[in-house]
Write an enzyme that holds these catalytic residues in place. Sequence first.
Site, PDB file in Angstrom:
ATOM      1  N   TRP A  97     -39.077  38.163  -7.070  1.00 41.98           N
ATOM      2  CA  TRP A  97     -39.801  37.879  -5.824  1.00 41.98           C
ATOM      3  C   TRP A  97     -41.243  38.362  -5.996  1.00 41.98           C
ATOM      4  CZ3 TRP A  97     -42.071  42.055  -3.463  1.00 41.98           C
ATOM      5  CH2 TRP A  97     -41.548  43.317  -3.753  1.00 41.98           C
ATOM      6  N   GLU A 140     -45.983  54.260  -3.109  1.00 42.58           N
ATOM      7  CA  GLU A 140     -45.889  53.135  -4.048  1.00 42.58           C
ATOM      8  C   GLU A 140     -47.246  52.841  -4.688  1.00 42.58           C
ATOM      9  OE1 GLU A 140     -43.241  51.572  -5.035  1.00 42.58           O
ATOM     10  OE2 GLU A 140     -41.706  51.959  -3.539  1.00 42.58           O
ATOM     11  N   GLU A 178     -42.736  47.494 -10.129  1.00 40.71           N
ATOM     12  CA  GLU A 178     -43.099  48.418  -9.043  1.00 40.71           C
ATOM     13  C   GLU A 178     -44.399  48.006  -8.357  1.00 40.71           C
ATOM     14  OE1 GLU A 178     -41.733  50.994  -7.633  1.00 40.71           O
ATOM     15  OE2 GLU A 178     -39.974  51.275  -8.895  1.00 40.71           O
ATOM     16  N   HIS A 181     -44.348  46.415  -5.031  1.00 43.13           N
ATOM     17  CA  HIS A 181     -43.925  47.153  -3.826  1.00 43.13           C
ATOM     18  C   HIS A 181     -45.120  47.593  -2.985  1.00 43.13           C
ATOM     19  CE1 HIS A 181     -40.017  48.363  -6.170  1.00 43.13           C
ATOM     20  NE2 HIS A 181     -40.165  47.064  -6.043  1.00 43.13           N
ATOM     21  N   GLU A 231     -35.443  57.169  -7.971  1.00 46.90           N
ATOM     22  CA  GLU A 231     -35.152  55.757  -7.707  1.00 46.90           C
ATOM     23  C   GLU A 231     -34.048  55.638  -6.651  1.00 46.90           C
ATOM     24  OE1 GLU A 231     -36.843  53.234  -8.618  1.00 46.90           O
ATOM     25  OE2 GLU A 231     -37.732  53.593 -10.580  1.00 46.90           O
ATOM     26  N   THR A 234     -35.533  56.704  -3.319  1.00 45.13           N
ATOM     27  CA  THR A 234     -36.433  55.671  -2.806  1.00 45.13           C
ATOM     28  C   THR A 234     -35.651  54.493  -2.247  1.00 45.13           C
ATOM     29  OG1 THR A 234     -37.899  56.280  -4.598  1.00 45.13           O
ATOM     30  CG2 THR A 234     -38.471  54.321  -3.384  1.00 45.13           C
ATOM     31  N   ASP A 263     -34.663  46.562  -5.510  1.00 42.70           N
ATOM     32  CA  ASP A 263     -35.350  46.802  -6.802  1.00 42.70           C
ATOM     33  C   ASP A 263     -35.128  48.245  -7.258  1.00 42.70           C
ATOM     34  OD1 ASP A 263     -36.484  44.318  -7.048  1.00 42.70           O
ATOM     35  OD2 ASP A 263     -38.571  45.007  -6.945  1.00 42.70           O
ATOM     36  N   GLU A 264     -35.284  49.171  -6.322  1.00 43.73           N
ATOM     37  CA  GLU A 264     -35.165  50.596  -6.676  1.00 43.73           C
ATOM     38  C   GLU A 264     -33.758  50.890  -7.195  1.00 43.73           C
ATOM     39  OE1 GLU A 264     -38.048  51.407  -6.682  1.00 43.73           O
ATOM     40  OE2 GLU A 264     -39.118  51.403  -4.779  1.00 43.73           O
ATOM     41  N   HIS A 267     -33.527  49.887 -10.731  1.00 53.37           N
ATOM     42  CA  HIS A 267     -34.206  50.883 -11.579  1.00 53.37           C
ATOM     43  C   HIS A 267     -33.339  52.136 -11.721  1.00 53.37           C
ATOM     44  CE1 HIS A 267     -38.232  48.927 -10.169  1.00 53.37           C
ATOM     45  NE2 HIS A 267     -37.616  48.217 -11.089  1.00 53.37           N
TER      46      HIS A 267
END
Length: 398
Positions: A97, A140, A178, A181, A231, A234, A263-264, A267
Amino acid sequence: MALQLTPFLTSKPMKSLSFKLPSIANPSRGSPKSMSSNLGSGSTTKENVNKPSVPRREVNVQVTHSMPPEKIEIFKSMEDWAKKNVLVHLNPVEKCWQPQDFLPDSESDEFEEQVKELRERAREIPDDYFVALVGSMITEEALPTYQTMLNTLDGVRDETASSPTPWAIWTRAWTAEENRHGDLLNKYLYLSGRVDMKRIERTIQYLIGSGMDPRTENSPYLFFIYTSFQERATSISHGNTGKLAKAHGDTKLARICGTIASDEKRHEAAYTKIIEKLFEIDPDGTVLALADMMRKRITMPAHLMYDGCDHNIFSHYSAVVQRLSVYTAKDYADVLEFLVGRWKVENLTGLSAEGRRAQDYVCGLVPKIRRLEERASERAKDTLTIPFSWISDRQVKL
Ligand SMILES: [Fe+2]
Ligand SMILES: [Fe+2]
């Protein structure tokens, strides 16, 4: 990375070996540190006008390159494994995205209408929520610091900025993921009309100028434990920020936060897998590193935050996210409990005497933190209200 946090678990005396929570009820109180970094005193906004750098920030004694050469070799020997097991947690760019997927399209004739709708939704959201969201965005946006941190690590750093080792490929691609974000949250907040962008931008500039002080000593053992923790933390905080946005009626903002949270999570899967592998190769060294990080406590990446006027802006922001249940002391304990279980720390065998002591310490920590958290939340009942520069000095309860 990012983010978040162990808001109230930051900036502790460096020699303290016992776990303790700072007082949430007194978030303005300074914390003992051991040395200062950076230039300028930065005590008032007026003063800062003549001080182009960053305010003095006290940091812990800087311990560097504590990992012995034989441990560096472990990371060299893990390169094939990392290629197969770590890089799979990156998404191909074409499938990722992008911030534009969630924002008004400036090429479209409907741009103005879309911006108007975004602003109408944002109008229904309270100020304290924006303090929490701005803090996440600033964290971020300090991404250059996190890439710098990864490139301080012995045995895995990107030696050339285009190194073909899997560790370096991961670092660059992780940074690129990242980067979306902060971009997305920044653009959303700019369009929302609810925040003072210039003072937020100044906070970001100060923060990148100040860096961070996670006390990881150029050791990937220590820093990958730190990133595993961060991660997950977050992911929790972005997830909770999303739930709150939904409760305030902004489902589009909820989607933004939820997407970042996932996403986090990806990770987190990569970093926890690296530590899992280290436990397999070197259980003693890894459990000692875990105990070391837990004694130091996992500080939030943005703990050196400053907005040009409030020297305790980080504590104040942390108190707000705690009160809103975006990220709490309970979450800190939950993250630790999860990781200790994920890495099966209790079942480790064949440890040295020192390793067994570290194992006992880590395994006994969660109930200890939970007891302290209960006491701290009782103390937190008396709260202050303070102005936040990020929202044009409007008052927010801590
Ligand atoms: Fe992340
Ligand atoms: Fe992030």
